[in-house]
Design a protein around this motif. Structure first.
Motif, short mmCIF file in Angstrom:
data_model
loop_
_atom_site.label_atom_id
_atom_site.label_comp_id
_atom_site.label_asym_id
_atom_site.label_seq_id
_atom_site.Cartn_x
_atom_site.Cartn_y
_atom_site.Cartn_z
N PHE A 96 9.50 39.25 2.97
CA PHE A 96 10.02 38.06 2.83
C PHE A 96 9.14 36.94 2.08
O PHE A 96 9.47 35.92 1.69
N VAL A 97 7.75 37.40 1.78
CA VAL A 97 6.86 36.36 1.23
C VAL A 97 6.19 37.10 -0.26
O VAL A 97 5.83 38.23 0.11
N LYS A 98 6.16 36.18 -0.98
CA LYS A 98 5.51 36.70 -2.39
C LYS A 98 4.22 36.78 -2.15
O LYS A 98 3.39 36.14 -1.43
N GLY A 99 3.43 37.69 -2.95
CA GLY A 99 2.06 38.14 -2.96
C GLY A 99 1.18 36.89 -3.11
O GLY A 99 0.15 36.74 -2.52
N GLY A 100 1.49 36.05 -3.96
CA GLY A 100 0.79 34.77 -4.42
C GLY A 100 0.45 33.92 -3.10
O GLY A 100 -0.40 33.18 -2.75
N ASP A 101 1.73 33.70 -2.18
CA ASP A 101 1.73 33.05 -1.36
C ASP A 101 0.91 33.50 -0.15
O ASP A 101 0.03 32.78 0.61
N LEU A 102 0.76 34.77 -0.12
CA LEU A 102 -0.11 35.40 0.94
C LEU A 102 -1.56 35.36 0.56
O LEU A 102 -2.42 35.03 1.36
N LYS A 138 8.94 27.64 -0.35
CA LYS A 138 9.27 28.02 0.91
C LYS A 138 8.64 29.64 1.54
O LYS A 138 8.75 29.65 2.78
N GLY A 139 8.05 30.06 0.72
CA GLY A 139 7.30 31.19 0.95
C GLY A 139 6.07 30.69 1.88
O GLY A 139 5.59 31.15 2.75
N ALA A 140 5.45 29.64 1.16
CA ALA A 140 4.10 28.93 1.99
C ALA A 140 4.84 28.56 3.32
O ALA A 140 3.89 28.47 4.30
N LEU A 141 5.88 27.91 3.38
CA LEU A 141 6.32 27.51 4.66
C LEU A 141 6.38 28.45 5.66
O LEU A 141 6.07 28.37 7.01
N LEU A 142 6.93 29.64 5.25
CA LEU A 142 7.23 30.93 6.18
C LEU A 142 5.67 31.31 6.71
O LEU A 142 5.42 31.57 7.74
N VAL A 143 4.90 31.31 5.58
CA VAL A 143 3.22 32.03 5.93
C VAL A 143 2.82 30.93 6.84
O VAL A 143 2.33 31.26 7.94
N SER A 144 2.82 29.66 6.79
CA SER A 144 2.10 28.70 7.38
C SER A 144 2.76 28.61 8.96
O SER A 144 2.09 28.52 9.91
N SER A 145 4.05 28.98 8.99
CA SER A 145 4.51 28.87 10.37
C SER A 145 4.38 30.22 11.09
O SER A 145 3.86 30.06 12.17
N ILE A 146 4.08 31.17 10.66
CA ILE A 146 3.82 32.54 10.99
C ILE A 146 2.27 32.46 11.85
O ILE A 146 2.28 32.85 12.64
N PHE A 147 1.54 31.99 10.73
CA PHE A 147 0.25 31.70 10.78
C PHE A 147 -0.16 30.89 12.17
O PHE A 147 -0.99 31.05 12.97
N ALA A 148 0.54 29.45 12.09
CA ALA A 148 0.78 28.67 13.18
C ALA A 148 0.98 29.14 14.51
O ALA A 148 0.43 28.94 15.46
N PHE A 149 2.08 29.87 14.51
CA PHE A 149 2.61 30.70 15.76
C PHE A 149 1.88 31.63 16.14
O PHE A 149 1.18 31.62 17.78
#
Length: 277
Positions: free
Chosen positions: A262-268, A193-204
Protein backbone atom coordinates in the motif's frame (compact mmCIF):
# COMPACT_ATOMS: atom_id res chain seq x y z
CA UNK A 1 39.94 -9.07 -7.66
CA UNK A 2 40.41 -11.82 -5.08
CA UNK A 3 40.82 -9.17 -2.38
CA UNK A 4 37.46 -7.56 -3.25
CA UNK A 5 35.73 -10.97 -3.26
CA UNK A 6 37.26 -11.78 0.12
CA UNK A 7 36.16 -8.41 1.48
CA UNK A 8 32.61 -8.92 0.20
CA UNK A 9 32.39 -12.39 1.75
CA UNK A 10 33.78 -11.08 5.04
CA UNK A 11 31.12 -8.35 5.13
CA UNK A 12 28.38 -10.87 4.31
CA UNK A 13 29.54 -13.19 7.09
CA UNK A 14 29.72 -10.29 9.53
CA UNK A 15 26.20 -9.21 8.56
CA UNK A 16 24.91 -12.76 8.99
CA UNK A 17 26.47 -12.96 12.48
CA UNK A 18 24.95 -9.62 13.49
CA UNK A 19 21.51 -10.70 12.25
CA UNK A 20 21.82 -14.03 14.07
CA UNK A 21 22.77 -12.19 17.27
CA UNK A 22 19.74 -9.90 16.93
CA UNK A 23 17.30 -12.70 16.10
CA UNK A 24 18.55 -15.14 18.76
CA UNK A 25 16.33 -13.71 21.56
CA UNK A 26 13.25 -13.99 19.33
CA UNK A 27 14.14 -17.59 18.52
CA UNK A 28 14.54 -18.39 22.22
CA UNK A 29 11.16 -16.81 23.00
CA UNK A 30 9.57 -18.79 20.16
CA UNK A 31 10.99 -22.11 21.40
CA UNK A 32 10.12 -21.31 25.02
CA UNK A 33 6.50 -20.61 24.09
CA UNK A 34 6.11 -24.37 23.46
CA UNK A 35 7.96 -25.35 26.65
CA UNK A 36 6.10 -27.99 28.66
CA UNK A 37 7.77 -26.81 31.87
CA UNK A 38 5.71 -24.43 34.01
CA UNK A 39 8.92 -22.80 35.27
CA UNK A 40 10.68 -22.03 31.98
CA UNK A 41 13.16 -24.88 32.37
CA UNK A 42 15.84 -24.71 29.69
CA UNK A 43 16.43 -26.56 27.49
CA UNK A 44 12.75 -27.57 27.20
CA UNK A 45 11.99 -31.10 28.35
CA UNK A 46 8.92 -31.29 26.10
CA UNK A 47 6.66 -29.23 23.89
CA UNK A 48 3.01 -28.23 24.28
CA UNK A 49 0.42 -25.79 22.94
CA UNK A 50 -1.20 -25.33 26.36
CA UNK A 51 0.32 -21.88 26.89
CA UNK A 52 -1.27 -20.56 23.70
CA UNK A 53 -4.64 -21.92 24.80
CA UNK A 54 -4.16 -20.37 28.24
CA UNK A 55 -3.26 -16.97 26.78
CA UNK A 56 -6.20 -16.90 24.37
CA UNK A 57 -8.62 -17.85 27.18
CA UNK A 58 -7.21 -15.39 29.73
CA UNK A 59 -9.87 -12.69 30.48
CA UNK A 60 -7.24 -10.13 31.51
CA UNK A 61 -5.38 -10.49 28.21
CA UNK A 62 -8.65 -10.36 26.26
CA UNK A 63 -9.69 -7.17 28.05
CA UNK A 64 -6.21 -5.67 27.65
CA UNK A 65 -6.20 -6.42 23.92
CA UNK A 66 -9.57 -4.70 23.44
CA UNK A 67 -8.41 -1.69 25.47
CA UNK A 68 -5.16 -1.45 23.51
CA UNK A 69 -6.98 -1.62 20.18
CA UNK A 70 -9.49 1.06 21.21
CA UNK A 71 -6.91 3.37 22.75
CA UNK A 72 -4.54 2.92 19.81
CA UNK A 73 -7.26 3.63 17.26
CA UNK A 74 -8.63 6.73 18.99
CA UNK A 75 -5.22 8.21 19.81
CA UNK A 76 -4.02 7.57 16.25
CA UNK A 77 -7.03 9.45 14.88
CA UNK A 78 -6.35 12.35 17.25
CA UNK A 79 -2.67 12.70 16.40
CA UNK A 80 -3.44 12.55 12.67
CA UNK A 81 -5.98 15.38 13.02
CA UNK A 82 -3.56 17.46 15.10
CA UNK A 83 -0.31 16.40 13.48
CA UNK A 84 -1.28 17.00 9.84
CA UNK A 85 -1.75 20.80 10.12
CA UNK A 86 1.24 21.06 12.46
CA UNK A 87 3.46 19.21 9.99
CA UNK A 88 2.15 21.34 7.13
CA UNK A 89 2.94 24.51 9.06
CA UNK A 90 6.45 23.32 9.91
CA UNK A 91 7.11 22.46 6.26
CA UNK A 92 5.62 25.64 4.75
CA UNK A 93 5.91 28.47 7.28
CA UNK A 94 8.95 30.33 8.53
CA UNK A 95 7.83 32.28 11.58
CA UNK A 96 9.62 33.61 14.67
CA UNK A 97 9.83 31.09 17.48
CA UNK A 98 9.67 28.10 15.16
CA UNK A 99 12.77 26.56 16.71
CA UNK A 100 11.25 26.81 20.19
CA UNK A 101 8.03 25.23 18.94
CA UNK A 102 9.98 22.33 17.45
CA UNK A 103 11.87 21.84 20.73
CA UNK A 104 8.62 21.54 22.67
CA UNK A 105 6.93 19.42 20.02
CA UNK A 106 9.74 16.89 19.72
CA UNK A 107 10.66 16.79 23.42
CA UNK A 108 8.87 13.43 23.97
CA UNK A 109 11.42 11.86 21.61
CA UNK A 110 14.30 12.56 24.00
CA UNK A 111 12.64 12.66 27.44
CA UNK A 112 12.48 9.21 29.11
CA UNK A 113 9.02 7.63 29.01
CA UNK A 114 9.08 7.11 32.78
CA UNK A 115 9.63 10.84 33.33
CA UNK A 116 6.77 11.67 30.95
CA UNK A 117 4.50 9.22 32.74
CA UNK A 118 5.27 10.68 36.17
CA UNK A 119 4.78 14.24 34.87
CA UNK A 120 1.41 13.31 33.36
CA UNK A 121 0.39 11.60 36.60
CA UNK A 122 1.12 14.78 38.59
CA UNK A 123 -0.62 16.89 35.94
CA UNK A 124 -3.75 14.72 35.88
CA UNK A 125 -4.06 14.58 39.67
CA UNK A 126 -3.48 18.32 40.06
CA UNK A 127 -5.92 19.12 37.26
CA UNK A 128 -8.53 16.91 38.88
CA UNK A 129 -8.10 18.62 42.26
CA UNK A 130 -8.43 22.10 40.74
CA UNK A 131 -11.29 21.53 38.31
CA UNK A 132 -13.12 18.42 39.50
CA UNK A 133 -12.48 16.80 36.11
CA UNK A 134 -10.32 13.75 36.79
CA UNK A 135 -8.50 12.42 33.72
CA UNK A 136 -6.30 10.10 35.79
CA UNK A 137 -7.20 6.46 35.30
CA UNK A 138 -9.77 7.17 32.60
CA UNK A 139 -9.91 6.04 29.00
CA UNK A 140 -9.42 9.58 27.72
CA UNK A 141 -6.54 10.19 30.11
CA UNK A 142 -4.66 7.22 28.63
CA UNK A 143 -5.56 8.39 25.11
CA UNK A 144 -4.13 11.84 25.90
CA UNK A 145 -0.93 10.33 27.31
CA UNK A 146 -0.44 8.17 24.22
CA UNK A 147 -1.20 11.11 21.92
CA UNK A 148 1.56 13.14 23.56
CA UNK A 149 4.03 10.34 22.84
CA UNK A 150 2.86 9.67 19.27
CA UNK A 151 2.50 13.24 17.99
CA UNK A 152 6.25 13.87 17.37
CA UNK A 153 6.56 10.74 15.20
CA UNK A 154 3.54 11.67 13.10
CA UNK A 155 4.69 15.28 12.66
CA UNK A 156 8.23 14.21 11.71
CA UNK A 157 7.00 11.80 9.02
CA UNK A 158 4.38 14.14 7.58
CA UNK A 159 6.62 17.23 7.66
CA UNK A 160 9.20 15.39 5.56
CA UNK A 161 6.50 14.45 3.05
CA UNK A 162 4.95 17.94 2.90
CA UNK A 163 8.42 19.34 2.29
CA UNK A 164 8.66 17.33 -0.91
CA UNK A 165 5.31 18.55 -2.29
CA UNK A 166 5.90 21.35 -4.80
CA UNK A 167 4.06 24.52 -3.63
CA UNK A 168 3.33 25.30 -7.27
CA UNK A 169 0.70 22.55 -7.28
CA UNK A 170 -1.16 24.21 -4.43
CA UNK A 171 -0.80 27.65 -6.00
CA UNK A 172 -2.21 26.33 -9.28
CA UNK A 173 -5.25 24.99 -7.44
CA UNK A 174 -5.74 28.40 -5.80
CA UNK A 175 -5.46 30.13 -9.19
CA UNK A 176 -8.20 27.85 -10.53
CA UNK A 177 -10.60 29.03 -7.83
CA UNK A 178 -10.04 26.62 -4.97
CA UNK A 179 -10.13 27.90 -1.41
CA UNK A 180 -7.03 27.33 0.76
CA UNK A 181 -8.74 24.39 2.45
CA UNK A 182 -9.88 22.90 -0.87
CA UNK A 183 -6.41 23.32 -2.35
CA UNK A 184 -4.90 21.54 0.65
CA UNK A 185 -7.46 18.73 0.56
CA UNK A 186 -7.51 18.17 -3.21
CA UNK A 187 -3.99 19.08 -4.31
CA UNK A 188 -1.72 18.38 -1.33
CA UNK A 189 -3.19 15.53 0.72
CA UNK A 190 -3.40 13.05 -2.21
CA UNK A 191 0.36 13.41 -2.66
CA UNK A 192 1.12 12.45 0.95
CA UNK A 193 -1.43 9.67 1.39
CA UNK A 194 1.38 7.13 1.64
CA UNK A 195 2.97 9.09 4.48
CA UNK A 196 -0.41 9.37 6.18
CA UNK A 197 -0.78 5.60 6.06
CA UNK A 198 2.76 5.02 7.33
CA UNK A 199 2.43 7.55 10.15
CA UNK A 200 -0.93 6.13 11.24
CA UNK A 201 0.43 2.57 11.39
CA UNK A 202 3.57 3.75 13.16
CA UNK A 203 1.48 5.72 15.68
CA UNK A 204 -0.86 2.79 16.32
CA UNK A 205 2.02 0.38 16.93
CA UNK A 206 3.66 2.92 19.28
CA UNK A 207 0.43 3.21 21.27
CA UNK A 208 -0.22 -0.54 21.30
CA UNK A 209 3.30 -1.25 22.59
CA UNK A 210 3.50 1.54 25.18
CA UNK A 211 3.94 0.44 28.79
CA UNK A 212 6.24 2.79 30.77
CA UNK A 213 4.10 5.91 30.54
CA UNK A 214 0.83 3.97 30.69
CA UNK A 215 1.70 2.49 34.07
CA UNK A 216 1.49 5.97 35.63
CA UNK A 217 -1.91 6.98 34.20
CA UNK A 218 -3.92 3.75 34.03
CA UNK A 219 -6.27 1.93 36.39
CA UNK A 220 -7.09 -1.82 36.39
CA UNK A 221 -10.39 -1.38 34.53
CA UNK A 222 -8.63 0.02 31.45
CA UNK A 223 -5.29 -1.77 31.60
CA UNK A 224 -3.74 -2.14 28.18
CA UNK A 225 -2.25 -5.42 26.99
CA UNK A 226 1.39 -4.49 27.77
CA UNK A 227 0.36 -3.49 31.30
CA UNK A 228 -1.50 -6.77 31.75
CA UNK A 229 1.62 -8.61 30.59
CA UNK A 230 3.72 -6.64 33.06
CA UNK A 231 1.32 -7.43 35.91
CA UNK A 232 1.24 -11.11 34.93
CA UNK A 233 5.03 -11.32 35.10
CA UNK A 234 4.94 -10.03 38.68
CA UNK A 235 2.90 -13.07 39.75
CA UNK A 236 3.77 -15.91 37.38
CA UNK A 237 6.89 -17.13 35.62
CA UNK A 238 5.43 -19.64 33.17
CA UNK A 239 5.84 -19.49 29.35
CA UNK A 240 2.46 -17.75 28.84
CA UNK A 241 4.14 -14.42 28.20
CA UNK A 242 6.44 -16.10 25.67
CA UNK A 243 3.39 -17.47 23.84
CA UNK A 244 1.71 -14.06 23.85
CA UNK A 245 4.95 -12.44 22.65
CA UNK A 246 5.09 -14.85 19.70
CA UNK A 247 1.53 -13.88 18.76
CA UNK A 248 2.45 -10.20 18.90
CA UNK A 249 5.62 -10.81 16.85
CA UNK A 250 3.53 -12.63 14.25
CA UNK A 251 1.14 -9.66 14.16
CA UNK A 252 4.08 -7.30 13.64
CA UNK A 253 5.47 -9.37 10.79
CA UNK A 254 2.03 -9.43 9.21
CA UNK A 255 1.92 -5.63 9.30
CA UNK A 256 5.43 -5.41 7.86
CA UNK A 257 4.48 -7.71 4.99
CA UNK A 258 1.22 -5.88 4.26
CA UNK A 259 2.53 -2.29 4.31
CA UNK A 260 4.67 -2.52 1.11
CA UNK A 261 1.56 -3.36 -0.91
CA UNK A 262 0.00 0.00 0.00
CA UNK A 263 2.94 2.33 0.50
CA UNK A 264 5.60 3.47 -1.94
CA UNK A 265 9.19 2.72 -1.04
CA UNK A 266 10.02 6.42 -0.79
CA UNK A 267 7.47 6.89 1.97
CA UNK A 268 8.89 3.94 3.89
CA UNK A 269 12.37 5.37 3.53
CA UNK A 270 11.20 8.75 4.85
CA UNK A 271 9.58 6.99 7.78
CA UNK A 272 12.84 5.37 8.88
CA UNK A 273 14.86 8.52 8.11
CA UNK A 274 12.51 10.64 10.22
CA UNK A 275 12.71 8.15 13.05
CA UNK A 276 16.48 8.56 13.23
CA UNK A 277 16.32 12.33 13.62
Amino acid sequence: MQESILKRWSLNILLALVLAFMLAPILIVFVNSFNSSAFNAWPPQGFTLDWYRKVLANPAFQRGTINSLLIGTVSTAIVLVLGTPLAYGLARLNIPGLAALKSVLFAPLVVPRVAIGFALFVLFVTFGMLTGIRPYGTFWGVVLAHSVLMLPFVVAILAASFGEVDPIVEEAARDLGATPLQAFRLAVLPQVKGALLVSSIFAFITSFDEVETTLFVVRPAINTLPVEMYNYLEQYQDPSIAALSVLLIAFTFLVVLVIPFFVKGGDLFRMFASGRK
